[in-house]
Design a protein around this motif. Structure first.
Motif, PDB file in Angstrom:
ATOM      1  N   THR A   2       0.827  -1.199   0.000  1.00  0.00           N
ATOM      2  CA  THR A   2       0.000   0.000   0.000  1.00  0.00           C
ATOM      3  C   THR A   2       0.864   1.252   0.000  1.00  0.00           C
ATOM      4  OG1 THR A   2      -1.764  -1.129   1.209  1.00  0.00           O
ATOM      5  CG2 THR A   2      -1.757   1.270   1.285  1.00  0.00           C
ATOM      6  N   ARG A   3       0.479   2.214  -0.831  1.00  0.00           N
ATOM      7  CA  ARG A   3       1.084   3.538  -0.802  1.00  0.00           C
ATOM      8  C   ARG A   3      -0.015   4.559  -0.557  1.00  0.00           C
ATOM      9  NH1 ARG A   3       3.693   6.694  -5.979  1.00  0.00           N
ATOM     10  NH2 ARG A   3       1.563   6.307  -6.685  1.00  0.00           N
ATOM     11  N   TYR A   4       0.239   5.479   0.363  1.00  0.00           N
ATOM     12  CA  TYR A   4      -0.726   6.525   0.684  1.00  0.00           C
ATOM     13  C   TYR A   4      -0.349   7.799  -0.067  1.00  0.00           C
ATOM     14  CZ  TYR A   4      -2.517   3.511   4.367  1.00  0.00           C
ATOM     15  OH  TYR A   4      -3.084   2.456   5.054  1.00  0.00           O
ATOM     16  N   GLU A  21       6.114   7.711   6.656  1.00  0.00           N
ATOM     17  CA  GLU A  21       7.471   7.490   6.167  1.00  0.00           C
ATOM     18  C   GLU A  21       8.374   6.984   7.290  1.00  0.00           C
ATOM     19  OE1 GLU A  21      10.371   7.327   3.217  1.00  0.00           O
ATOM     20  OE2 GLU A  21       8.233   7.825   3.003  1.00  0.00           O
ATOM     21  N   ALA A  26       4.956   3.335   2.686  1.00  0.00           N
ATOM     22  CA  ALA A  26       5.160   4.172   1.501  1.00  0.00           C
ATOM     23  C   ALA A  26       4.105   5.270   1.422  1.00  0.00           C
ATOM     24  CB  ALA A  26       5.113   3.320   0.236  1.00  0.00           C
ATOM     25  N   SER A  27       4.552   6.474   1.074  1.00  0.00           N
ATOM     26  CA  SER A  27       3.631   7.593   0.890  1.00  0.00           C
ATOM     27  C   SER A  27       4.233   8.568  -0.103  1.00  0.00           C
ATOM     28  CB  SER A  27       3.353   8.303   2.224  1.00  0.00           C
ATOM     29  OG  SER A  27       4.510   8.978   2.687  1.00  0.00           O
ATOM     30  N   ASP A  71      -2.524  -0.257  -5.954  1.00  0.00           N
ATOM     31  CA  ASP A  71      -2.181  -0.389  -4.541  1.00  0.00           C
ATOM     32  C   ASP A  71      -2.299   0.924  -3.772  1.00  0.00           C
ATOM     33  OD1 ASP A  71      -1.577  -3.114  -4.676  1.00  0.00           O
ATOM     34  OD2 ASP A  71       0.468  -2.706  -5.368  1.00  0.00           O
ATOM     35  N   ASP A  72      -2.655   2.006  -4.452  1.00  0.00           N
ATOM     36  CA  ASP A  72      -2.672   3.316  -3.819  1.00  0.00           C
ATOM     37  C   ASP A  72      -3.956   3.561  -3.030  1.00  0.00           C
ATOM     38  OD1 ASP A  72      -0.163   4.098  -4.684  1.00  0.00           O
ATOM     39  OD2 ASP A  72      -0.915   5.029  -6.523  1.00  0.00           O
ATOM     40  N   ASP A 179      -2.079   0.668   9.770  1.00  0.00           N
ATOM     41  CA  ASP A 179      -1.019   1.541   9.260  1.00  0.00           C
ATOM     42  C   ASP A 179      -0.932   2.842  10.048  1.00  0.00           C
ATOM     43  OD1 ASP A 179      -0.356  -0.338   7.374  1.00  0.00           O
ATOM     44  OD2 ASP A 179      -1.363   0.661   5.693  1.00  0.00           O
TER      45      ASP A 179
END
Length: 335
Positions: A2-4, A21, A26-27, A71-72, A179
Motif C-alpha cells: 500500500t502507498r498513501y 514514512e 510508503a507515501s 495499490d494506492d 497503518d
C-alpha cells in the motif's frame, strides 16, 4: 505494498505523510507553493518537544506528477474549502496495475477524507465508491514552509475512522487502522463516522473566536452561544453527534512545549496567518446552512461567518473584529 497519496501538505497532511514514512510505510505528499519547494529542497521538519525529525519525503506538485497504481490509497488532507477542487482534479486520473497496464480510474481507489465539517464525504461519494471518513484530534501547526510543529505525545494525534455512509468496518478499514497505528496515531475504528464528524464540528464552530479581539470571558460566552445554536440545528435536522465524554476519553493526548512555538492556535487562525482561504463557510457556515434548511435561527454563527468571510476577502489580519460584535446579536434579538 500500500502507498498513501496524501493530498494537501498542511499540518495534518504533512504530519501524516511524515509519520507514515518514519514507520516505513510508503507515501507521497502532494504539496504546492513554498511548502512544495521547501520539502523538495530540505525535507519536512517535524518539530517536537524532545527534538526534531527531518523527514525526506516523496513529494509531488499535483496529480500530473503521480503515477497511480491499484495499490494506492488517496488521503484528502486539504482544508474543507479546497476539497471539492481536489476531488475534481484527482477522481478521473488513470490507474495502472503492477505491470503498467490500464486498470481503471482514481475514483476506483479508496479515499480517506480528513476534513472538518459535514460536507466532504458526500462530495467524495459523487465520484468515489469507497469513502472513509476521518476525524482527527491533533495539536499540529503549520506556519513556516517546510515545518510542522507537533507538541503531543506519546501519540502524535488521535483518529476516528469509518466507512461512509455509516456502516460496519471492512478489510480496508482494518488495514488503514493498522497503518495509522504503526505511524504513531491513536486510532479508533468506528461504524458511525458521521456522529464523530458532527461532534468535532461542535468544537470547530468556536475556531473563529481565535481571530477576534476580546476577553476570555467574552469568548467563553460566545462559544457557548455558537455551540447551542449548532446543537439546536442538529436536533431539528435529526443529527446525533457522538457523546462528548466519548471523544474526550478517546483522545488521551499529552502536550509539552516546543521551543519557540506559541501553542493554542487552531487551524482557522493558521489559515488567516498564512493569508490563505478560510474554512469558516464549512464550520459556522455549515450550521447556518442546517438552520436555514430546517427553520432554526443561528444568528451568532451567521454573524461570525459574515465577519470572518469579509475579513478574509479583504485580507485583514487576526484581531480586526471583536467578540462583542457577536454578543450584540443576542442583545439585538431580545430588544
Amino acid at each position: 505494498m500500500t502507498r498513501y497519496v496524501v493530498i494537501g501538505a498542511g499540518a495534518v497532511g504533512g504530519l501524516l505523510a511524515a509519520q507514515l514514512e518514519l514507520a516505513g510505510i510508503a507515501s507521497v505528499l502532494v504539496a504546492r507553493g513554498a511548502q512544495l519547494a521547501a520539502i523538495r529542497d530540505r525535507g519536512l521538519r517535524i518539530r517536537r518537544p524532545h527534538g526534531d525529525d527531518v523527514v525526506r519525503l516523496a513529494v509531488a506538485g499535483g496529480p500530473d506528477e503521480v503515477r497511480l497504481t491499484t495499490d494506492d490509497v488517496l488521503v484528502l488532507a486539504t482544508k474543507a474549502q479546497d476539497a471539492e477542487a481536489a476531488l475534481i482534479d484527482w477522481a478521473w486520473r488513470p490507474v495502472h496495475d503492477e505491470d503498467g497496464a490500464p486498470a481503471g480510474l482514481a475514483a476506483d481507489l479508496p479515499i480517506l477524507t480528513v476534513q472538518n465539517g459535514l460536507a466532504t464525504e458526500d462530495d467524495a461519494l459523487r465520484r468515489f465508491g469507497r469513502v472513509y471518513g476521518v476525524t482527527v484530534a491533533v495539536a499540529a501547526s503549520y506556519l513556516v514552509p517546510g515545518e510542522v510543529v507537533n507538541p503531543s505525545f506519546p501519540v502524535v494525534g488521535v483518529v476516528w475512522l469509518g466507512r461512509y455512509p455509516d456502516r460496519a468496518g471492512d478489510e480496508d478499514q482494518e488495514r488503514f487502522v493498522r497503518d495509522l497505528t504503526a505511524a504513531g496515531f491513536g486510532v479508533h475504528s468506528v461504524p458511525d463516522i458521521s456522529a464523530w464528524k458532527a461532534r468535532k464540528l461542535l468544537g470547530n464552530v468556536r475556531n473563529g473566536l481565535d481571530l477576534l479581539d476580546g476577553t476570555d470571558e467574552e469568548k467563553a460566552r460566545a462559544g457557548a452561544l455558537l455551540a447551542a445554536e449548532a446543537e439546536a440545528a442538529y436536533a431539528t435536522a435529526g443529527i446525533v453527534p457522538a457523546a462528548a465524554d466519548a471523544i474526550r476519553a478517546g483522545a488521551g493526548l499529552t502536550f509539552a512545549p516546543v521551543p519557540g512555538h506559541v501553542p493554542g492556535r487552531l487551524s482557522t487562525w493558521q489559515s488567516f496567518a498564512r493569508g490563505t482561504s478560510s474554512e469558516v463557510d464549512h464550520l459556522n457556515g455549515e450550521i447556518v446552512r442546517l438552520g436555514r434548511r430546517h427553520g432554526v435561527a443561528t444568528p451568532v454563527n451567521e454573524r461570525l461567518q459574515r465577519l470572518l468571510g469579509a475579513q478574509a476577502a479583504a485580507g485583514l489580519p487576526p484581531g480586526t473584529n471583536r467578540v462583542s460584535d457577536l454578543l450584540t446579536v443576542t442583545a439585538d434579538a431580545g430588544a
